[in-house]
Design an enzyme around this catalytic site. Structure first.
Site, PDB file in Angstrom:
ATOM      1  N   HIS A 116      43.306  32.760  29.836  1.00 35.69           N
ATOM      2  CA  HIS A 116      42.822  32.617  31.208  1.00 35.69           C
ATOM      3  C   HIS A 116      43.016  33.941  31.947  1.00 35.69           C
ATOM      4  CE1 HIS A 116      42.494  31.225  35.362  1.00 35.69           C
ATOM      5  NE2 HIS A 116      41.874  30.160  34.887  1.00 35.69           N
TER       6      HIS A 116
ATOM      7  N   GLU B 182      34.240  32.006  32.359  1.00 38.85           N
ATOM      8  CA  GLU B 182      34.716  32.033  33.733  1.00 38.85           C
ATOM      9  C   GLU B 182      34.595  33.451  34.280  1.00 38.85           C
ATOM     10  OE1 GLU B 182      37.969  28.803  34.720  1.00 38.85           O
ATOM     11  OE2 GLU B 182      38.819  30.393  33.513  1.00 38.85           O
TER      12      GLU B 182
END
EC number: 5.3.1.1
Length: 267
Positions: free
Chosen positions: A104, A176
């Protein structure tokens, strides 16, 4: 989204909710979805609590036989030993987790995790019998330069070059764009599709159609119930990795229902 891939709506709670708040949230989410006659076999819902809440969520899910998956937000590349603060993949697997988020952007930024470390995390998750959700995406700078697709594909390739076909087929990719995370800005549906399609085509080139068609590709970055339907209508977008909206149980339930509805429209 292709109908043969079951959509995944994943809520990343980040550093929010203690174990009591976590279990209450899970209960309420399931109630909301059951009241709406949600078909958990056609759309998967997964939650990602903090490490301190995983055991409480496990007990609730197993005791009440809830059809909600859950996973961890990060993982250590080591198995055991003198690594203060680390949590191994085996420890996470023993808590009944199905998934682990890897790479992430917040982990890359605040806990500098380089490409080699992320590859090792993916391999550790797979070895423990779970599925990694590999996060990739460009910053404003890469987007300004017009290299966003090459950048995202390159991040995936950095991992997949060390995987065989069987391992690659278990991978889940979350696109993302860093500039969209927590900013309120969101990629257009076409931009999300372009990135997902580029990633899928690269997987096809490396591993073949069987693998590329099986890998789920999620979109993340300021997803809400207002933009979810249009995003998941894209043929290569198979669900969402949700941050802020995943802290609102009613909003998350709405997004899950929209994802489920997308499967019905394709059958």
């Amino acid at each position: 989204m292709a109908s043969k891939r079951i959509p995944l709506v994943a809520g990343n709670w980040k550093m929010n909710f203690d174990h009591l708040e976590a279990t209450y949230f899970v209960q309420k989410l399931v109630w909301l979805l059951r009241d709406a006659h949600f078909d958990f076999k056609r759309c998967e819902v997964a939650l990602f609590p903090s490490f301190t809440s995983l055991r409480s969520v496990q007990v609730l899910v197993e005791a009440d036989k809830l059809h909600v998956a859950y996973g961890a937000q990060s993982v250590s590349v080591t198995t055991q030993g003198a690594f203060t603060g680390d949590v191994s993949a085996d420890m996470i697997a023993h808590l009944g987790c199905s998934y682990v988020i890897v790479g992430h952007s917040e982990r890359r930024k605040y806990h500098p995790e380089d490409d080699a470390n992320i590859v090792d995390q993916v391999r550790a998750v797979l070895a423990a019998g779970m599925q990694p959700i590999l996060c990739v995406g460009e910053s404003f700078e890469e987007r300004r330069q017009g290299i966003e697709l090459d950048f995202a594909v390159g991040q995936v390739r950095d991992v997949t070059r060390d995987l065989n076909e069987e391992q690659a087929a278990k991978l889940i990719v979350a696109y993302e764009p860093v500039w969209a995370i927590g900013t309120g800005m969101v990629a257009t549906p076409q931009s999300a599709q372009d990135a997902a399609n580029a990633i899928r085509n690269d997987l096809k080139t490396t591993f073949g159609t069987k693998v590329s068609d099986s890998v789920r590709i999620l979109y993340g970055g300021s997803v809400t119930s207002k933009n979810a339907a249009e995003l998941i209508s894209q043929p290569d977008v198979d669900g969402f990795l949700i941050g802020g909206a995943a802290l609102d149980v009613e909003e998350l339930a709405k997004i899950a229902r929209l994802a489920l509805k997308s499967t019905k429209s394709r059958n």
